[in-house]
Scaffold this motif. Sequence first.
Motif, mmCIF file in Angstrom:
data_model
loop_
_atom_site.group_PDB
_atom_site.id
_atom_site.type_symbol
_atom_site.label_atom_id
_atom_site.label_comp_id
_atom_site.label_asym_id
_atom_site.label_seq_id
_atom_site.Cartn_x
_atom_site.Cartn_y
_atom_site.Cartn_z
ATOM 1 N N PRO A 40 44.894 41.273 22.378
ATOM 2 C CA PRO A 40 45.410 40.342 23.511
ATOM 3 C C PRO A 40 44.362 40.233 24.642
ATOM 4 C CG PRO A 40 46.290 42.618 23.335
ATOM 5 C CD PRO A 40 45.564 42.433 22.075
ATOM 6 N N ALA A 41 44.390 39.040 25.190
ATOM 7 C CA ALA A 41 43.648 39.049 26.448
ATOM 8 C C ALA A 41 44.017 39.944 27.566
ATOM 9 C CB ALA A 41 43.676 37.566 26.979
ATOM 10 N N ALA A 42 42.995 40.427 28.291
ATOM 11 C CA ALA A 42 43.203 41.151 29.261
ATOM 12 C C ALA A 42 42.320 41.183 30.577
ATOM 13 C CB ALA A 42 43.242 42.572 28.715
ATOM 14 N N LEU A 43 42.808 41.442 31.653
ATOM 15 C CA LEU A 43 41.958 41.375 32.829
ATOM 16 C C LEU A 43 42.234 42.472 33.682
ATOM 17 C CD1 LEU A 43 39.974 39.798 34.719
ATOM 18 C CD2 LEU A 43 42.302 38.989 35.769
ATOM 19 N N THR A 44 41.117 43.200 34.098
ATOM 20 C CA THR A 44 41.264 44.351 35.188
ATOM 21 C C THR A 44 40.405 44.135 36.153
ATOM 22 O OG1 THR A 44 41.626 46.183 33.441
ATOM 23 C CG2 THR A 44 40.787 46.904 35.548
ATOM 24 N N THR A 45 41.130 44.074 37.574
ATOM 25 C CA THR A 45 40.307 43.946 38.815
ATOM 26 C C THR A 45 40.424 44.964 39.669
ATOM 27 O OG1 THR A 45 42.247 42.997 39.904
ATOM 28 C CG2 THR A 45 40.834 41.362 38.448
ATOM 29 N N ASN A 46 39.214 45.023 40.330
ATOM 30 C CA ASN A 46 39.405 46.186 41.293
ATOM 31 C C ASN A 46 38.886 45.726 42.574
ATOM 32 O OD1 ASN A 46 39.813 49.145 41.993
ATOM 33 N ND2 ASN A 46 37.711 48.985 42.558
ATOM 34 N N ASN A 47 39.433 45.593 43.719
ATOM 35 C CA ASN A 47 39.104 45.289 45.098
ATOM 36 C C ASN A 47 39.017 46.590 45.944
ATOM 37 O OD1 ASN A 47 38.908 42.100 45.273
ATOM 38 N ND2 ASN A 47 40.567 42.717 44.098
ATOM 39 N N ALA A 48 37.975 46.604 46.781
ATOM 40 C CA ALA A 48 37.844 47.753 47.546
ATOM 41 C C ALA A 48 37.220 47.507 48.958
ATOM 42 C CB ALA A 48 36.810 48.745 46.973
ATOM 43 N N LEU A 49 37.637 48.068 49.923
ATOM 44 C CA LEU A 49 37.083 48.062 51.213
ATOM 45 C C LEU A 49 36.742 49.351 51.776
ATOM 46 C CD1 LEU A 49 39.448 45.520 53.413
ATOM 47 C CD2 LEU A 49 37.115 45.168 52.498
ATOM 48 N N LEU A 71 27.958 62.964 56.181
ATOM 49 C CA LEU A 71 28.222 61.923 55.448
ATOM 50 C C LEU A 71 29.744 61.662 55.097
ATOM 51 C CD1 LEU A 71 26.924 59.277 53.816
ATOM 52 C CD2 LEU A 71 26.976 60.852 51.560
ATOM 53 N N LEU A 72 30.249 60.817 55.885
ATOM 54 C CA LEU A 72 31.648 60.442 55.948
ATOM 55 C C LEU A 72 32.348 59.276 55.409
ATOM 56 C CD1 LEU A 72 32.084 61.894 59.672
ATOM 57 C CD2 LEU A 72 32.451 63.081 57.413
ATOM 58 N N GLY A 73 33.211 59.119 54.775
ATOM 59 C CA GLY A 73 33.687 57.810 54.055
ATOM 60 C C GLY A 73 35.023 57.684 53.913
ATOM 61 N N LEU A 74 35.539 56.477 53.880
ATOM 62 C CA LEU A 74 37.019 56.059 53.528
ATOM 63 C C LEU A 74 36.865 54.860 52.616
ATOM 64 C CD1 LEU A 74 39.337 56.652 56.264
ATOM 65 C CD2 LEU A 74 39.400 57.898 54.373
ATOM 66 N N ARG A 75 37.467 54.886 51.240
ATOM 67 C CA ARG A 75 37.420 53.771 50.672
ATOM 68 C C ARG A 75 38.823 53.459 50.221
ATOM 69 N NH1 ARG A 75 33.289 51.400 47.079
ATOM 70 N NH2 ARG A 75 34.307 50.438 45.150
ATOM 71 N N GLN A 76 39.343 52.039 50.414
ATOM 72 C CA GLN A 76 40.631 51.589 50.041
ATOM 73 C C GLN A 76 40.440 50.923 48.805
ATOM 74 O OE1 GLN A 76 43.895 52.522 51.020
ATOM 75 N NE2 GLN A 76 44.559 51.448 49.240
ATOM 76 N N LYS A 126 49.826 47.779 39.100
ATOM 77 C CA LYS A 126 49.081 47.926 40.008
ATOM 78 C C LYS A 126 48.922 49.354 40.443
ATOM 79 C CE LYS A 126 50.236 43.304 41.628
ATOM 80 N NZ LYS A 126 50.924 42.490 42.940
ATOM 81 N N ASN A 127 47.673 49.668 41.021
ATOM 82 C CA ASN A 127 47.685 51.234 41.705
ATOM 83 C C ASN A 127 46.896 50.906 42.976
ATOM 84 O OD1 ASN A 127 48.169 53.310 39.747
ATOM 85 N ND2 ASN A 127 47.455 52.072 38.289
ATOM 86 N N THR A 128 46.974 51.598 43.880
ATOM 87 C CA THR A 128 46.252 51.574 45.253
ATOM 88 C C THR A 128 45.781 52.992 45.259
ATOM 89 O OG1 THR A 128 48.260 51.813 46.536
ATOM 90 C CG2 THR A 128 47.284 49.557 45.984
ATOM 91 N N LYS A 129 44.967 53.276 46.360
ATOM 92 C CA LYS A 129 44.415 54.659 46.405
ATOM 93 C C LYS A 129 43.473 54.750 47.505
ATOM 94 C CE LYS A 129 44.000 59.186 45.449
ATOM 95 N NZ LYS A 129 45.092 60.193 45.512
ATOM 96 N N LEU A 130 43.565 55.509 48.577
ATOM 97 C CA LEU A 130 42.593 55.725 49.648
ATOM 98 C C LEU A 130 41.971 56.939 49.478
ATOM 99 C CD1 LEU A 130 41.729 54.961 52.486
ATOM 100 C CD2 LEU A 130 43.290 56.319 53.559
ATOM 101 N N LEU A 131 40.638 56.814 49.340
ATOM 102 C CA LEU A 131 39.514 57.817 48.774
ATOM 103 C C LEU A 131 38.767 58.235 49.874
ATOM 104 C CD1 LEU A 131 38.601 56.390 45.526
ATOM 105 C CD2 LEU A 131 39.758 58.209 45.649
ATOM 106 N N PRO A 172 42.404 54.690 37.042
ATOM 107 C CA PRO A 172 43.553 54.248 36.421
ATOM 108 C C PRO A 172 43.467 53.927 35.108
ATOM 109 C CG PRO A 172 43.157 53.059 38.573
ATOM 110 C CD PRO A 172 41.949 53.705 38.037
ATOM 111 N N GLN A 173 44.629 54.377 34.222
ATOM 112 C CA GLN A 173 44.509 54.106 32.876
ATOM 113 C C GLN A 173 44.491 52.425 32.697
ATOM 114 O OE1 GLN A 173 43.965 56.779 31.643
ATOM 115 N NE2 GLN A 173 45.437 58.282 32.611
ATOM 116 N N SER A 174 43.839 51.871 31.630
ATOM 117 C CA SER A 174 43.877 50.331 31.725
ATOM 118 C C SER A 174 43.732 49.951 30.257
ATOM 119 C CB SER A 174 42.542 49.860 32.580
ATOM 120 O OG SER A 174 42.221 48.567 32.218
ATOM 121 N N ASN A 175 44.254 48.547 30.217
ATOM 122 C CA ASN A 175 43.945 47.977 28.782
ATOM 123 C C ASN A 175 42.672 47.598 28.678
ATOM 124 O OD1 ASN A 175 43.991 45.864 26.512
ATOM 125 N ND2 ASN A 175 46.055 45.420 26.993
ATOM 126 N N THR A 176 41.909 47.476 29.442
ATOM 127 C CA THR A 176 40.380 46.933 29.152
ATOM 128 C C THR A 176 39.472 48.283 29.163
ATOM 129 O OG1 THR A 176 40.184 46.757 31.713
ATOM 130 C CG2 THR A 176 40.505 44.713 30.032
#
Length: 760
Positions: A457-466, A480-485, A503-508, A533-537
């Motif tokens: 099966p075709a599959a797509l995994t995307t990850n966007n982060a700020l 060294l301090l950081g926040l990643r959404q 869908k999954n979201t996380k503040l790191l 996250p666990q994923s098809n891809t």
Amino acid sequence: MKLTTLLFFAMLSLSLSAQTISNTPTDTLKKLELQTVEITGRLKKDYNSDYSFSATKIAILNKDLPQSIGTVTKELIADRQAFQLADAVKISSGVIPSSYYNQYAIRGISQNEEGQIINGMRTRQYYFLQPLTTNIERVEVLKGPASATFASVDPGGSINLVTKKPLSQDRKEVSMSVGSFSTFRGTLDFTGPLNEEKTLLYRVNGAYQEARSYRDLAGNKSMLISPSFSYLPNKKTAINAELIFSNMNGVLDRGQPIFGAQAGVTELNSTPISLNLGATNDFFKSKELILMGNFVHQFTPNISFATSYMKQSWTENLQEHRTTNAFAVDIENKPVTSLAAMQFIQRQQYWNVDNLSSYFNFKLNTGKIKHQILLGYDLNYWEKTKGGGQNAARGFLLKDGGVAGSFVLANAANYQTITTAGRTLPRPNVNHFDLSNPSYTIRNVNDYTLNVRTALPAALTTNNALYVQEYLTWSKLTLLLGLRQEWYKDITNFETSNEFSFKNTKLLPRIGATFAVSKQINVYGTYLQGFQPQSNTVTLMPSTGAFFGVPKSAAQFQPLESDLKELGIKADLFKQKITLTAAVYEINQRNILMNANDPAQPDLLVQRGADRSRGFELDLAGYINEHWQINASYSYIDAEIVNDAKAELIGQRKENTPTNSANLWTRFNFGLNSPLKDIGIGLGVQHQGSRIPWFTRAFEVPAFTIFDAAFYYTPAKSNVQIALNANNLFNETYWIGAQNYLRLFPGAPRNVILTATYRF
């Protein structure tokens, strides 16, 4: 182990003489800060690289980074003739190759991700064939979960391949090698300016190898071509473009099968280490094309912008005979431990990957406090396209002419039968492999009934982060301090009528501090979180590969989460000739997805509660004197299962992890006043403790210690070097890992390779 330890501390205790280094760390950092990202290459020619971009996306000295990072430079790779990645990274503390694949355990945590990180950008392809190192400037191992930098990555650590970039100096090098196992190899590395102003630079790396193996039927033909161009029109702008084409034709070596235990005793030498379960006409073809671009512009001395883009395509074409991970069974469903149950697999697939990383870098001061602030955006896009498929032949033949695809018998009266060694067995769809009388033939695949036909099966995994990152310096303290959404999406049956997604979201968060005890010594502490996250891809190797071929997704399971607590010390010793890093750490990971290893349900998964890994590690690199280089490491890992659905596993040792491991490589060149002035010698020692196989606790993979050596001949006033590398000098029989009785991975017996290199 005792000999390794004695050698290690004996070298530490030697008095060190003076040596000239091309750049001091401070000078190096000033030059790198002008790049923001790596546009031009590294000039130094030794075993130590004292900086990194990938860990923080800014130029930072490794000494100032509040995190352990192991580095293997191209010089160390060349001296060891580490043509494949596993041979290069094993020198780094806590990095343990798990098999013949591009697959490792780092700090006691087995990798889950496939592909590689190249120049800080994520790729996607199966891990079966190891990448060549010809175009690699250095290999960086970022210890612990690096999700704050690389998004969804492994809790134990991430391996980042930094490619060779153009230089403003003319350097050209060609080499040819021949060696054991019918190995033939040629490489080239050309770099320099293309105009008088030195604003346009180039670099071309290439390699070709044909090699057989100490393993029956195994071998490969590999080709790599990688041109790179850098344009530096002024002091404010820099551009780099790079292409990597890799074509590998070989076979998948699934490892050595052994007989089942007799009277409760497992004999690892019950079969020769060369034994392979494949067939003569098996193949694995992997073709990869990567295009990368980097753009940097400095608006003011304190404000700059950087963006990087990677485009990757990957094609797989596979045909293989392999075990079902179980012994054959007789008509009463009892195992026959001299026969390996077999299946036949055909697979083709195509992947398309896009990565984008962009950020602004601001420098400012508030009183005596210096700030370097990053504001950035990352996009990862991994697509498994339509048109892929997999065929399989497995199971048993029925009397009515049909095929039972299950690995477990139902009604014995329904099966065709065969007789072997006085026992009656159901007739297999694919003939069993007889460990007592192995036979390699060109198998006629038309003899099989392909009873499992799957359109992948075709599959797509995307990850966007700020993300936002602050690198703060005040007196002797740096923070060294950081926040990643993260916004993570997994789509199965992509662009079809039955598409569905998770869908999954996380503040790191990321918190690290470094304190300069003196000019030579820094101490640091860090806390990191990981999110995967666990994923098809993502097939979460090697446990959950079934999910890539079915219309459902591993994303239905809880994401793998982790955290790292680490304290360490970093030091420049003996007038900056030796660098030392020592660290203690604890890594916790939760929601681990594992194959249940149930023959009746081969695709059944279980989600383990939690694992914990604690340890100590030590890395040392540099010069003992101007003629003597050293790279050494030691790792102690206490990894255990802390929560599991099976109560008997709680508190047990974690799979695939040696408690103690150590590596040493050193090279000594005789001085100009010596009668042996044209000669250099190298010595390597590798030790690994015992480990538990991945899918069974019925036996242990024993500890081993092996020795390597090298002889270098470089005639005075010439550009030629002749090198003879000998590995496993004492022909030790050892195993680098195991999954179960039918998949052990023996190391190579004694072997040599002769290399001629010409620089001009």
